[in-house]
Design an enzyme around this catalytic site. Structure first.
Site, mmCIF file in Angstrom:
data_model
loop_
_atom_site.group_PDB
_atom_site.id
_atom_site.type_symbol
_atom_site.label_atom_id
_atom_site.label_comp_id
_atom_site.label_asym_id
_atom_site.label_seq_id
_atom_site.Cartn_x
_atom_site.Cartn_y
_atom_site.Cartn_z
ATOM 1 N N HIS A 145 -2.401 5.300 2.471
ATOM 2 C CA HIS A 145 -1.366 4.310 2.173
ATOM 3 C C HIS A 145 -0.220 4.906 1.350
ATOM 4 O O HIS A 145 0.181 4.356 0.325
ATOM 5 C CB HIS A 145 -1.961 3.097 1.461
ATOM 6 C CG HIS A 145 -2.910 2.307 2.301
ATOM 7 N ND1 HIS A 145 -3.378 1.070 1.942
ATOM 8 C CD2 HIS A 145 -3.498 2.588 3.505
ATOM 9 C CE1 HIS A 145 -4.214 0.618 2.875
ATOM 10 N NE2 HIS A 145 -4.299 1.541 3.831
ATOM 11 N N GLU A 238 2.466 -7.129 9.567
ATOM 12 C CA GLU A 238 3.601 -8.021 9.343
ATOM 13 C C GLU A 238 4.934 -7.376 9.699
ATOM 14 O O GLU A 238 5.121 -6.181 9.507
ATOM 15 C CB GLU A 238 3.675 -8.423 7.860
ATOM 16 C CG GLU A 238 2.467 -9.171 7.353
ATOM 17 C CD GLU A 238 2.603 -9.562 5.894
ATOM 18 O OE1 GLU A 238 1.689 -10.235 5.389
ATOM 19 O OE2 GLU A 238 3.628 -9.205 5.263
#
Length: 371
Positions: A145, A238
């Site tokens: 990440h 998203e």
């Protein structure tokens, strides 16, 4: 037969283009180059060259359909571990005059790993004046990440995505640079008009918070607003429009669940936290995105194109009045993880596939669809 063999000997990296159909255009897909080591991002130079980052730490040059053997020299030292490595590349908007580029990558010291951005001058296959301008703090020992996607706005400020580093609570901690979008000048200073923050301990480079792991970022060709997409956990990928001072909610609200199958939150909405413009469930693992505004595909103008790693495709989204009104999958028959999608100066769509033998693909209209 001899003539056909000769063609393949002379042009070993360019495949005969295959033709595919979609709702609005028939299109051709050709392999321009192969042999890249997990390519992550690309950018197009005014002289016709393309610069391509490889996650393993090399910056490669594609010239006239050929991948040059020698990588660009002067690339900063990169930490290659897990999802970390050499990530995004962007040209400064005034590259023609100042020759500046920016690179994002994983950087490591004894204190751990983090996302770093460095600017440099590019000329004739070499980087000089290599200067770090942003380092997300604190570091940590995780290797996931990093986010790292970047984009310039019309004022030449640089937006930088930093992931939550796999430690979800960091995305809501304003004393921690992880889990948000930062906006800086090329001098490495907070950009003018960043959202006001009352806490003196908060980094003034913050532009948004509550972002899990942004893997796509692009500037809208008409409004100039920065758009992103980010990975959810299981479900909840998203698409977001980046607005100053906005909290996008991770992990307080989410449309996904944990990889274990257990809930992360019982909330998908909360006052003061933004809802995504669009989300996927199940996750497609989006990576790379671009708006199309060229003339070669007139019926795709204004559409958003998103690469997908997990589902190995390119998704085309048509958006009107803040809502997705059409979604279509492209390239799903190729069985390639898609890492990057960009519109080239030739108004074709260019795609990078993510593998140890990564490819550069070029999408053009089928001959009957040429304007």
């Amino acid at each position: 037969m001899r003539a056909l063999i000769l063609i393949f000997l002379l042009f070993p990296l360019i495949s005969l283009a295959d033709t595919y159909s979609s709702r609005h255009h028939d299109y051709r897909v050709e392999t321009i180059a192969s042999g890249l080591d997990h390519p992550w991002a690309m950018t197009f130079l005014p002289n016709g060259d393309t610069l391509i980052t490889e996650r393993a730490g090399q910056l490669r040059i594609l010239r006239d359909g050929r991948l040059l053997d020698d990588p660009v020299s002067g690339v900063p030292e990169v930490a290659v571990a897990g999802q970390g490595g050499l990530l995004d590349i962007e040209l400064h908007p005034d590259f023609q005059n100042n020759r500046q580029i920016v690179l994002s990558y994983a950087h490591e010291t004894w204190d751990g790993m983090t996302t770093r951005v460095t600017k440099a001058r590019y000329e004739s296959g070499a980087l000089t004046d290599v200067t770090p301008i942003f380092t997300a703090l604190p570091r940590s020992n995780t290797s996931r990440h990093f986010a790292g996607r970047m984009a310039f706005d019309a004022q030449e400020n640089l937006y930088i995505a930093v992931g939550d580093r796999g430690e979800m609570e960091r995305a809501q901690d304003l004393g921690d640079d992880a889990g948000g979008v930062h906006r800086i000048t090329m001098a490495g200073e907070p950009a003018p008009n960043n959202p006001p923050l009352d806490d003196s301990d908060v980094n003034d480079t913050f532009y948004t918070v509550g972002n899990r792991n942004i893997q796509g970022m692009t500037r809208h060709p008409e409004t100039g607003v920065i758009w992103t997409h980010e990975h959810g956990p299981r479900g909840g990928d998203e698409v977001n429009i980046i607005r100053a001072g906005t909290n996008y909610g991770w992990p307080v609200i989410t449309h996904g669940i944990g990889y274990s199958g257990l809930p992360i939150s019982d909330k998908t909405h909360k006052e003061g936290m933004a809802q995504p413009l669009h989300f996927w469930d199940p996750s497609i693992a989006p990576s790379g995105m671009t708006f199309y505004d060229g003339d070669r595909f007139p019926n795709w103008q204004g559409d958003l194109f998103v690469g997908a790693l997990k589902f190995q495709k390119v998704v085309r989204l048509r958006i009107r009045d803040g809502a997705v009104i059409e979604e279509e999958d492209l390239l799903s028959d190729l069985n390639h993880r898609i890492r990057a999608v960009r519109q080239g100066p030739d108004e074709a769509l260019w795609v990078l596939t993510d593998s140890s033998n990564g490819r550069v693909l070029r999408i053009t209209p089928a001959q009957s669809d040429e304007p």
